[in-house]
Each structure stands twice: as C-alpha cells, then as structure tokens.
Design an enzyme around this catalytic site. Structure first.
Site, PDB file in Angstrom:
ATOM      1  N   ASP A   1     -23.629  -0.916   6.350  1.00  0.00           N
ATOM      2  CA  ASP A   1     -22.956  -1.103   5.065  1.00  0.00           C
ATOM      3  C   ASP A   1     -23.918  -0.681   3.959  1.00  0.00           C
ATOM      4  O   ASP A   1     -24.616  -1.520   3.376  1.00  0.00           O
ATOM      5  CB  ASP A   1     -22.521  -2.565   4.894  1.00  0.00           C
TER       6      ASP A   1
ATOM      7  N   SER B   1       0.804  -1.227   0.000  1.00  0.00           N
ATOM      8  CA  SER B   1       0.000   0.000   0.000  1.00  0.00           C
ATOM      9  C   SER B   1       0.833   1.272   0.000  1.00  0.00           C
ATOM     10  O   SER B   1       0.302   2.353  -0.261  1.00  0.00           O
ATOM     11  CB  SER B   1      -0.935   0.007   1.217  1.00  0.00           C
TER      12      SER B   1
ATOM     13  N   ASP C   1      -4.952   2.863  13.945  1.00  0.00           N
ATOM     14  CA  ASP C   1      -3.847   2.183  13.267  1.00  0.00           C
ATOM     15  C   ASP C   1      -3.485   2.899  11.979  1.00  0.00           C
ATOM     16  O   ASP C   1      -2.393   2.693  11.447  1.00  0.00           O
ATOM     17  CB  ASP C   1      -4.229   0.733  12.961  1.00  0.00           C
TER      18      ASP C   1
ATOM     19  N   GLU D   1      -0.229   9.800   6.156  1.00  0.00           N
ATOM     20  CA  GLU D   1       0.854   8.857   6.439  1.00  0.00           C
ATOM     21  C   GLU D   1       1.943   9.071   5.389  1.00  0.00           C
ATOM     22  O   GLU D   1       1.631   9.338   4.232  1.00  0.00           O
ATOM     23  CB  GLU D   1       0.359   7.404   6.362  1.00  0.00           C
TER      24      GLU D   1
ATOM     25  N   HIS E   1      -0.005   1.558  11.179  1.00  0.00           N
ATOM     26  CA  HIS E   1      -0.641   0.906  10.023  1.00  0.00           C
ATOM     27  C   HIS E   1      -0.163  -0.543   9.911  1.00  0.00           C
ATOM     28  O   HIS E   1       0.268  -0.991   8.850  1.00  0.00           O
ATOM     29  CB  HIS E   1      -0.352   1.679   8.737  1.00  0.00           C
TER      30      HIS E   1
ATOM     31  N   ARG F   1      -8.626   2.936   6.534  1.00  0.00           N
ATOM     32  CA  ARG F   1      -7.863   3.965   5.834  1.00  0.00           C
ATOM     33  C   ARG F   1      -7.929   5.258   6.637  1.00  0.00           C
ATOM     34  O   ARG F   1      -8.999   5.635   7.125  1.00  0.00           O
ATOM     35  CB  ARG F   1      -8.398   4.189   4.414  1.00  0.00           C
TER      36      ARG F   1
ATOM     37  N   THR G   1     -14.028   0.094   6.101  1.00  0.00           N
ATOM     38  CA  THR G   1     -14.511   0.429   4.762  1.00  0.00           C
ATOM     39  C   THR G   1     -13.341   0.682   3.818  1.00  0.00           C
ATOM     40  O   THR G   1     -12.234   0.991   4.255  1.00  0.00           O
ATOM     41  CB  THR G   1     -15.363   1.705   4.802  1.00  0.00           C
TER      42      THR G   1
END
Length: 378
Positions: free
Chosen positions: A146, A45, A232, A237, A254, A208, A175
């Site tokens: 959701d 990522s 996290d 970032e 993360h 995220r 999500t």
C-alpha cells in the site's frame, strides 16, 4: 422535498421517506428528466455523476451507497456547492468473504491448503485490512502493499509490489481506481506484472476493472500462462470481454460486495449523512432492517479445520452460484446489469450462529466473522 434513489438500493424507500418524497429510478441509464425537480440524488456505482448530469439542476446533495467513488466527480460537486457522501467500508466484509469463498473453492478443486499459501494484498484499506486479519487468524502468511500508507508512515510491514509478485502465491487487488498521479492504479497489473507472477499463482480482482489490464490478461492466458484468475470486475462494464470470461476460473458480475448487510450499510450510511446535511440527523440500527437468514443456527463438533470451514462458508455463500449465472448469460446485451439488479439474496457469515463444543473453534470462528459460541458437550 424530492429524493431520487436508485431502485436497487435496499431499504432506500423505507428510510428516505422519513425525510421527504421518494422516487425510485433506474441507475443505468438514469432518467434525466426526473432530476429537474429533485433536491437529492442517491446512486450506486452504475451512475456517472458529473457536471454533464447535474449542471443547471436543483440537486443539493448526492449520496453514493458504495465504498468506491470513481463514478462521482466529487471535485465538481464541491465546486458547485453540492453536498456529497459515500459509504466507505459498507461492503468490505462482503468482499472479504467473496475472496475467501473463491480461494476455498480453488483449494478444493486444485488440492491445496490455504494455510500453505502466501497471500499478497494490494491495497490495505477497509477491505484489504479486514482480509489480512481474517487470513492471519487462520495462520496464513500475508504480504501487504500500500504505497500511500507506506509513504505516510502508517503502521504496518508494507512491501513493494515487486516483492509481492516474487513471493506471493495469491495476489488480490483492493485499491481505488486512480488513472494518473503518483499512486496510479490504472492497469497496475499490466502485461509485464502478469507475466512475472509465480507459476500456478492466483490473481484476484474485486475492486475496479481497469486495475487489471484485461487485454493483457487475456493475451497471457491465451498463450498458456499457468495462472488461476478470479474476476468480479471487468474492463469495460457492462460489456465485458467474453473471450476473457471463458478463460478465467471464477467470473462474476461485479457482485463481490453484494451481501444484504453490505447493501443495507451503504443505504443507511448515506441516509444518515443526508439527514445530518438537512439538519434532521437520524441514526439507524442495521439489525432492525434485516430479515432472519435462511440458515440461522448450526452445531460444529470438534476442532475447526479448513475442510469444515469451507463447508460453513459455502453454506452461507458459494461463489460458484454467481459464476454459473454470469456464464449462462455472457455476451447477451443487458444481462450483466440484470444479474446485478435481480441479485439473489446473500448474507454475511455473521448471520450464521455456530454452536461449538470446542473452545478454540468458537474463538477462531468469531475472529473470522461468524457468530459463534462455545457450548461444551455434556
């Protein structure tokens, strides 16, 4: 055939060398010159994959050993005729176990039982669905939100986000990141939502960073809102807001999905996808790659309660380890990525073989993801 792989993808060299020449490279920043004669690129990522990176290169396939894909412009890849595969669900178990470790730690610290709490899960996909099953196995009430699944008519008792805010003691986000559209998740947890959370609520973000408005969250905490926070992922970032880190209850780099099993699944999934793409389809059994765990076998006497579960969970993984490591280096340039690159080995609960003299305890542990067996005491 030259295959570039992120240097932090476990087993990548071992697997992809079956298909061609392998070159391990940093993911951030990626050495662009290495792309000139490469045929395939395998990333995590931290690498932004788009037209800017790959236009004019000979890359024919991109794989990301991650469940999320917001770092990849897959629409451009398709337009350019470049094959693409992600690794959906590869780290789902790891993230679920991270959330459990955090909640059990907070329960111990603040003197509450998880079974007395209602957990709202926002995003009921690979992670959220598994989290729901494990929580409900423990008798913990869950509320599910959701909107895409609800609109599709998927089976499930889906609630509005407003209902979760009103009734949940814990809200945990799982999500994708969508910056616009009908199902936008960018700043889904904005200042208005954060201020409406129940007093003493727990907010968890392990999906995220920008799903939670970090500036708004810091403002609410600085103004004294009664809220426990587990983060996290961060906005941005790797240069996270240190002032926010200093006010949250659990802060990690993360790494929620960073079990050895999860990372190995990511590598094997993109390996299998690429091998099929080039017409040399191969399958990999995960257990042929993984080493023996540090703690392999333990005996549990009597029934399983929340206290004994906490001890078992923290024997495998205690989130306080990673919280302490990030706080130690917070604000030092490069240290966030270094923590991720040099991450200490972490295993999943399934690596622990638990011998139980109580049949119900063995059944519950298996439902929670442990490897348990009933062996009555003689």
């Amino acid at each position: 055939m030259k295959i570039l792989v992120d240097e932090n993808m476990p087993y990548a060299r071992e697997l992809f060398s079956r298909l061609g020449e392998v070159k391990a490279v940093p993911g951030r920043p990626i050495p662009v010159a290495e792309l000139d004669d490469a045929d395939a690129l395998m990333v995590r990522s931290v690498t932004k994959v788009n037209e800017t990176l790959l236009a004019g290169k000979g890359i024919k396939f991109v794989g990301t050993a991650t469940a999320g894909t917001d770092h990849v412009d897959d629409a451009w890849l398709a337009k350019a005729g470049i094959g693409f595969s992600a690794a959906p669900g590869c780290n789902a178990i790891a993230v679920v176990e991270y959330v459990f470790s955090s909640l059990l730690m907070l329960g111990e610290r603040d003197g509450f039982a998880l079974q007395d709490r209602t957990v709202g899960i926002v995003g009921v996909g690979n992670v959220g669905g598994r989290l729901q099953k494990r929580l409900e196995a423990m008798g913990i009430r869950t509320l599910l939100c959701d909107p895409p699944r609800a609109d599709r008519g998927d089976e499930g008792d889906f609630r509005s986000l407003d209902e979760l805010v009103e009734h949940a003691d814990v809200i945990t986000f799982h999500t994708p990141l969508f910056k616009d559209g009908a199902y936008k998740t960018f700043h889904l947890a904005d200042e208005t939502l954060i201020r409406r959370l129940k007093p003493g609520a727990i907010l968890i973000n392990a999906c995220r960073g920008p799903v939670v408005d970090n500036a708004a969250l810091l403002k609410c905490l600085e103004e004294g809102q009664n809220l426990s926070v587990v983060l996290d992922v961060w906005e941005p970032e790797p240069d996270l807001n240190v002032a926010l880190l200093n006010r949250v209850d659990v802060a990690t780099a993360h790494i929620a999905g960073y079990t050895l099993e999860g990372k190995a699944r990511g590598t094997t999934q993109v390996f299998e996808a690429y091998s099929a793409f080039i017409g040399n389809a191969q399958q990999v059994a995960l257990d042929t790659l993984l080493p023996a765990p540090e703690f392999g076998r333990i005996t549990l006497h009597g029934p399983l309660d929340e206290s004994s579960l906490k001890r078992l969970v923290h024997l495998v993984y205690d989130v306080r380890r990673d919280d302490a490591l990030l706080r130690k280096v917070a604000g030092i340039p490069g240290e966030f990525d270094k923590l991720r690159k040099n991450y200490l080995e972490r295993r999943e609960w399934s690596s622990l073989y638990v011998i139980c003299d109580d049949a119900d305890a063995a059944a519950l542990l298996n439902n929670l993801g442990f490897n348990a067996v009933h062996n009555p005491a003689r």
